[in-house]
Every structure is written in C-alpha cells, then in structure tokens.
Scaffold this active site. Sequence first.
Site, short mmCIF file in Angstrom:
data_model
loop_
_atom_site.label_atom_id
_atom_site.label_comp_id
_atom_site.label_asym_id
_atom_site.label_seq_id
_atom_site.Cartn_x
_atom_site.Cartn_y
_atom_site.Cartn_z
N SER A 151 14.03 76.14 -28.83
CA SER A 151 14.37 77.33 -29.41
C SER A 151 15.82 77.54 -29.01
CB SER A 151 13.48 78.58 -28.81
OG SER A 151 13.78 78.81 -27.47
N ASN A 152 16.46 77.17 -28.02
CA ASN A 152 17.74 77.20 -27.89
C ASN A 152 18.49 76.32 -28.76
OD1 ASN A 152 18.87 78.92 -25.66
ND2 ASN A 152 16.96 77.95 -24.57
N ARG B 75 15.66 55.23 -13.71
CA ARG B 75 16.51 56.32 -14.19
C ARG B 75 17.91 55.84 -14.69
NH1 ARG B 75 15.90 61.62 -14.01
NH2 ARG B 75 14.02 61.39 -12.21
N MET C 173 14.56 68.31 -19.86
CA MET C 173 13.93 68.15 -18.70
C MET C 173 13.95 66.73 -18.00
SD MET C 173 13.37 71.28 -18.88
CE MET C 173 12.11 72.02 -17.68
N ILE D 250 16.66 64.77 -14.94
CA ILE D 250 17.67 64.64 -14.15
C ILE D 250 18.68 63.44 -14.59
CG2 ILE D 250 18.33 64.51 -11.83
CD1 ILE D 250 15.80 65.80 -10.75
N LEU D 251 19.85 63.85 -14.71
CA LEU D 251 20.63 62.84 -15.20
C LEU D 251 21.43 62.04 -13.97
CD1 LEU D 251 22.46 64.83 -17.97
CD2 LEU D 251 20.74 63.04 -18.39
N ASN E 260 24.97 72.85 -20.02
CA ASN E 260 23.62 73.41 -19.87
C ASN E 260 23.22 74.79 -19.75
OD1 ASN E 260 20.68 72.43 -19.15
ND2 ASN E 260 21.00 73.11 -16.91
N HIS F 274 20.40 77.09 -18.19
CA HIS F 274 19.19 77.41 -17.09
C HIS F 274 18.69 78.75 -16.90
CE1 HIS F 274 17.22 76.21 -13.58
NE2 HIS F 274 17.57 77.36 -13.14
N LEU G 37 22.38 69.14 -9.19
CA LEU G 37 21.36 69.52 -10.20
C LEU G 37 21.74 71.18 -10.18
CD1 LEU G 37 18.96 69.39 -12.13
CD2 LEU G 37 17.58 69.87 -10.13
C1 GAR Z 1 14.86 77.27 -21.63
O1 GAR Z 1 14.37 78.27 -21.02
C2 GAR Z 1 15.70 76.65 -20.91
O2 GAR Z 1 16.78 77.55 -20.21
C3 GAR Z 1 15.02 75.76 -19.96
O3 GAR Z 1 14.07 75.39 -20.69
C4 GAR Z 1 13.72 76.15 -21.65
C5 GAR Z 1 13.89 75.42 -22.84
O4 GAR Z 1 13.38 76.13 -24.09
N1 GAR Z 1 15.78 74.87 -19.22
C6 GAR Z 1 15.52 74.46 -18.06
O5 GAR Z 1 14.63 74.76 -17.28
C7 GAR Z 1 16.48 73.18 -17.48
N2 GAR Z 1 16.42 73.21 -16.13
P1 GAR Z 1 13.84 75.68 -25.68
O6 GAR Z 1 13.23 74.24 -25.58
O7 GAR Z 1 12.92 76.52 -26.45
O8 GAR Z 1 14.97 75.81 -25.95
#
Ligand code: GAR
Length: 218
Positions: free
Chosen positions: A16-17, A68, A93, A95-96, A110, A112, A147
């Site tokens: 969605s982002n 990794r 999701m 860790i790089l 990123n 978060h 992280l």
């Molecule tokens: C979002 O809430 C983003 O902030 C989070 O995963 C979701 C992805 O949603 N990211 C993390 O937790 C990274 N540590 P989306 O796939 O709908 O954009």
Amino acid sequence: MSARARLAVLISGSGSNLQALIDDSQHAEAPFEIALVISNRADAFGLERARRAGIPTQTLSHRGFETRAAYDAALAEVLRAQAPDLIALAGFMRILTPELVQSWQGRMLNIHPSLLPSYRGLHTHARVLEAGEPWHGATVHFVTAELDSGPAILQARVPVLADDDPDRLAARVLAQEHRIYPLAARWFAEGRLVLGSDGRAWLDDRPLDAPVIIDASA
Ligand code: GAR
C-alpha cells in the site's frame, strides 16, 4: 536533478505504501518515477499493483540462498543494473547486510510504523497499546547499517484512542504513512533532502535535529 529521479521500491507484501508512491508519481509535476519494483515474495500483492501501473517488476526470492550475504549480493546486482537514484524500502521485511546498506548510503529510505527511536522492530502497534502510549505514528528515515536507526526525516503522529486495537491503530498509522512517504520521496527527488557527511538528514540546506512532524487528527 533535472530529469525525474528514478526509484526502485522494495516490498514483501501488500504494497500500500508502494501504491501511494505510484499514485504520487503519476501527477504531471511529480519529480520522481518508479523504475522497478522488487519483491522477495512472488505472491506479494504489491507486484500486482506495479503491473497494473505498467512498472517493471522482479521477484528475488530469499529461498534458495544459503546466507543473507549471498541474497544481498544478488539483490545488489539487480540494483546495480537498474542504477536507481533512490531505493525506497516499503514493507520490505528483510534485514539488509551492512555491505548493501553502505553501498547505497544516502540513497536508501525506509518507512517504519512507529515514532522512532521508539519501538524499533516488529509488532509496533500492539506494543504501543500495551505500553499505554498516548501517541503513535510512522517515520521515514535514511537507512543505515543498524536496524531502524538511521536519521529520521519525517514523522506522522497519530493519537492513540481509548477503544483502539492493533488493527484499528495500524490502519490509521498506515493512512499517514501514505502521506509522508511520497512527500519524503519528493524532497529527495527535488534535491532538497540529503544525508549529510555529519550523519544527519539535511533538508533545504539545514540539518534536521529532529524530524519534521506532521500531526494527524484522529
Ligand atoms: C507498513 O506499515 C510499513 O511501515 C511496515 O510494513 C507495512 C507495509 O505495508 N514496515 C515495517 O514494519 C518495516 N520494519 P504495505 O506493504 O501495505 O506498504
């Protein structure tokens, strides 16, 4: 940057982002375009969103890589071939490795779902509720080797409501993520946002001692 900045967006799920970034990039005056979407999961719905928008996609599954470092070397190869101006992690999701992060330092963002530096890691919404916090939100930050710890750029603050549960709270935070990620991408694409050699985020030639904060009403 005179031409539009080219973004690579890395996802693992719903995307969605990514959709918010796609929608923003489709405005005529948008300073960025999305050149490639990479997912580590073939079934990520975000890939479908990208295809619908005519954006090239690539799935690079982490399965089959023993380490990794091996996965990140393959990912680095894909990224090098595309040579994007900016990498946007959008629910990616994984860790790089420090090596990968290092080679894109200052060119990787990123998002978060917490008001960093509070609540790094996973399950932020449940943890915020459990702690009885009055505020929650999301942060866009430059990615550094540690992280969820890179310099914060932009935050959206969301009040926690008495009847919230993790899903309701997550939905309100997510709606704000969709506002702040495209905005930060624009700032970067316009050359207004850089990671300074002092390790701080700089906006419009000024170091950010604290992130820019947008308050969302309930
Ligand atoms: C979002 O809430 C983003 O902030 C989070 O995963 C979701 C992805 O949603 N990211 C993390 O937790 C990274 N540590 P989306 O796939 O709908 O954009």
